[in-house]
Scaffold this active site. Structure first.
Site, PDB file in Angstrom:
ATOM      1  N   ASN A  54       0.831  -1.216   0.000  1.00 44.40           N
ATOM      2  CA  ASN A  54       0.000   0.000   0.000  1.00 44.40           C
ATOM      3  C   ASN A  54       0.858   1.255   0.000  1.00 44.40           C
ATOM      4  O   ASN A  54       0.592   2.223  -0.720  1.00 44.40           O
ATOM      5  CB  ASN A  54      -0.904   0.024   1.230  1.00 44.40           C
ATOM      6  N   HIS A 448     -15.472   2.554 -14.734  1.00 45.29           N
ATOM      7  CA  HIS A 448     -15.397   1.868 -13.450  1.00 45.29           C
ATOM      8  C   HIS A 448     -16.699   1.139 -13.117  1.00 45.29           C
ATOM      9  O   HIS A 448     -16.751   0.327 -12.195  1.00 45.29           O
ATOM     10  CB  HIS A 448     -15.070   2.891 -12.355  1.00 45.29           C
ATOM     11  N   ARG A 577     -14.522   2.962   4.622  1.00 48.18           N
ATOM     12  CA  ARG A 577     -13.376   2.104   4.893  1.00 48.18           C
ATOM     13  C   ARG A 577     -12.053   2.863   4.894  1.00 48.18           C
ATOM     14  O   ARG A 577     -11.233   2.703   5.779  1.00 48.18           O
ATOM     15  CB  ARG A 577     -13.294   0.985   3.840  1.00 48.18           C
TER      16      ARG A 577
END
Length: 730
Positions: A54, A448, A577
């Protein structure tokens, strides 16, 4: 220190939280899983590796984007209110602190657990003589032939050093040269070599880092010269293409994408990890060459490990296959019973909608529908949007089979899906060669949305079957990400989805969709109108409520509308999130807003938007987050949930997310998060386990906003009664 205090105070006073600083907080929550006492060492290493990956991507994309502004002299004001340079200092300070925390945890808490779990990461000095001979043989036969030292001096240009590879910088001196003359050479460790050399002992596995092996025998590459210093480092390059992306799709679009993939390998350096004790002369040279400063330099202890992504070799080792939890097997969807599965899926969808909640429900019903469609002689056409795919994708196999069987297959392939570009280009060409109609993206927009349309002839009529989802057509991530998707033959959906495909494959421009909200057309405005309606209801003294579950919340206009709704008295419960730029709990701004983040066994990926709507709930699901890119630079879609059974299940998903007290973190006004713990006497409620146990009875026991709405209804009733009494008195 004073400057950092001033910057922190400045940031806190802003009504918005910085997107990038919020992302660092998200990665800290993921890293928190590596500290979880209930996880074994392999799970902890997995989350450590994920945070490392990440962090690499964050520097490539977000920090790379920041440097686009700095390098090109463009102005940038962060949501925190800071300009480019002060914000860069804050961003790097927080990143440095996180980096130090990772390595400290690895050394102090994780490494001591290795031996009791049957493995160790060792130095060469810890090996027996016969093991050292094995290592020497491996170096001679495998490593040595693959490596080519690259010298940089007045006769040789500076070599291209690759992104994310381990590199040795070796400083040498030739005895025949003047004493002060030094040369810098680079040894890049090939990425196709295993990160560790493995040695089996009777009761344990030893993992020898490959850089230790190369360092031990590095003199083999520099004969008859003096080695003055050996420095291990690793660089991260800018991988953001925002400035270069063309909006002209006709200008050899495929070739443009290929060129951008090449620049990812040679973009400007934004971070360098280097082993402690590095040579100062080399570092001065590198910093000058790459225009970086001390902020960009991240030191790694010699006792630690550079690049934790290499830990996947240990995590996925066959020896430890039983030690890594495989997860609960999927359970049948509530809307797709055992009796349903005995029927042809087309017949089931004529009668009802099917909601799939991944990974609790398998993706197999979708795959079954697609594979049956490929073989069914009555199926005339298949249309689908693809963003990311699994390796050896059953989706692609089914589409190829459908084309082979003479069906019309239209595929909108997104070539700009970050880090999946090459795979998508390869699969798109396979489909095109098989006779499929392939569209490579739409102008400057990234596709998307996740939609599929199947057209089937049934007697004298044509019926359309639709799939709409928040997640990708990827069998692998469907076992790891929480997503919702809907299978339906409802004409209300089919009309909108058919129109949407006409838009993206042709030149149709519909005035409106009835049950889809789409971007970049009008998604932001429609969501804002829904928020405003709740605010108006609250001002009228009517019950109101908003609950939204998304991955990221960043769009300033929408956040301001949520603030206005909060001030009007609307209770707003958000489950976000990752990035959240909304600042909750601030007096006079967001007192009625709460934000929680759920991070645990599965990656939360579903998007759900709930509005109380005067007791007639409106709920939308789909692919879009509340982000500028989602609203302005992507093709996105949200679909209204119409079926009463599916609506109840979606409300239950929101309810369970809000009830979770095991994987949840509550966002504070200052931008920090506090881990939720069950209260004294309260039972743990783990949302990542509860969905494997739900039954139809649970759908009748939903408590979403129950107490607040009951209070509001009581107040409204009292007010109405008072008005009636007043009217009679008059």
């Amino acid at each position: 220190m004073l400057r950092q205090t001033r910057i922190s105070s400045y940031i806190f006073n802003s009504p918005f939280i910085s997107r990038d600083l919020s992302w660092i907080k998200f990665n800290e929550r993921v890293f928190d899983q590596a500290r979880h006492p209930g996880r074994n060492i392999f799970e902890k290493l997995k989350f450590l590796a994920i945070t490392s990956s990440n962090q690499d991507e964050f520097f490539m994309i977000r920090v790379g984007s920041l440097y686009n502004y700095i390098d090109y002299g463009r102005e940038r004001v962060d949501y925190s209110g800071l300009r480019e340079i002060p914000f860069k200092r804050k961003l790097f300070a927080d990143s440095q602190a996180f980096h130090a925390e990772q390595h400290e945890h690895f050394l102090k808490n994780l490494m001591p657990e290795f031996k009791e779990n049957g493995f160790r990461i060792v130095k060469l000095d810890e090996l027996e003589d016969y093991e050292l001979k094995q290592v020497k043989r491996y170096f001679k036969k495998t490593i040595f032939p693959m490596i080519t030292p690259m010298v940089y001096d007045s006769y040789h240009t500076f070599p291209i050093l690759m992104n994310k590879l381990l590199i040795y910088g070796v400083i040498t001196h030739n005895p025949s040269d003047k004493k002060e003359q030094r040369k810098l050479s680079f040894i890049q460790i090939p990425q196709n070599l295993p990160r560790f050399y493995e040695i089996e002992r009777e009761n344990e596995l030893l993992f020898v880092p490959i850089e230790n092996i190369i360092c031990r025998f590095i003199a083999k590459f520099f004969r008859n010269v003096e080695i003055l210093a050996v420095n291990l480092f690793r660089i991260i390059r800018n991988g953001d293409f925002t400035l270069e992306e063309s909006e002209d799709i006709d200008n050899n679009f495929l070739e443009e994408i290929k060129q951008k993939l090449k620049t990812r390998k040679t973009g400007r350096v934004v971070r360098i990890e280097v082993e402690e004790g590095y040579d100062s002369w080399m570092m001065r040279l590198l910093k000058k060459r790459w225009t970086i400063d001390n902020d960009n330099v991240f030191e790694v202890s010699k006792q630690s490990l550079m690049d934790f992504t290499g830990l996947w070799q240990i995590i996925k080792h066959k020896e430890f296959a039983d030690a890594v939890p495989t997860g609960h097997p999927p359970v049948p969807p509530l809307t797709y019973t055992q009796a349903d599965r005995a029927e042809n899926i087309f017949e089931v969808l004529k009668q009802k909608d099917i909601l799939l909640h991944h990974p609790y429900n398998s993706i197999d019903p979708l795959l079954t529908l697609l594979e049956q469609s490929a073989e069914d002689p009555d199926v005339l056409a298949i249309k689908i949007t693809i963003y990311r795919l699994a390796d050896d994708s059953r989706i692609i196999t089914a589409l190829l089979k459908a084309a082979e069987n003479g069906k019309h297959v239209s595929v909108l392939f997104e070539l700009k899906a970050r880090f999946d570009e090459e795979n998508n280009m390869r699969e798109a060409k396979r489909l095109q060669q098989a006779g499929c109609f392939v569209i490579y993206g739409i102008s400057s927009f990234k596709t998307h949305t996740k939609l599929m349309l199947i057209v089937r002839k049934e007697g004298s009529k044509v019926r359309r079957y639709v799939h709409m989802s928040s997640g990708n057509y990827n069998e692998k991530t469907a076992r790891l990400y929480t997503d919702v998707s809907l299978l339906t033959s409802h004409d209300k959906y089919a009309n909108d989805v058919s129109e949407f495909f006409n838009v993206i494959t042709g030149h149709s421009n519909p005035e409106t969709y009835r049950y889809l909200i789409t971007a970049p057309r009008d998604m932001r405005q429609q969501l804002i109108e829904l928020i405003r309606q709740e605010a108006e209801n609250a001002r009228q003294g009517l019950p109101s409520a908003i609950s939204i579950k998304i991955n990221s919340l960043e769009d300033r206009e929408t956040i301001q509308e949520l603030y206005a709704a909060s001030e009007a008295g609307v209770p707003v419960k958000l489950v976000v999130r990752g990035i959240c730029c909304l600042r909750p709990g601030r007096a006079g701004l967001s007192e009625n807003i709460t934000v929680k983040s759920i991070v645990g066994d599965y990656l939360e990926h579903a998007r759900l938007y709930y509005f109380h709507n005067g007791g007639e709930p409106l709920l939308y699901a789909g692919s879009a987050d509340i982000m500028v890119r989602s609203f302005d630079r992507r093709l996105e879609s949200l679909f209204q949930v119409l079926d009463p059974m599916v609506l109840k299940e979606c409300l239950l998903i929101l309810d369970y997310n809000l009830r979770d007290n095991t994987n949840s973190y509550i966002l504070q006004e200052d931008g920090n998060y506090i881990k939720v713990q069950p209260a004294e006497g309260e039972e743990p409620f783990n949302v990542h386990q509860e969905f494997f146990r739900i039954t139809n009875d649970d759908l009748e026991n939903i408590h979403l906003f129950e107490e607040q709405l009951m209070e509001e209804e009581d107040e409204a009733a009292v007010e109405e009664e008072a008005q009636e009494v007043s009217s009679k008195t008059k």
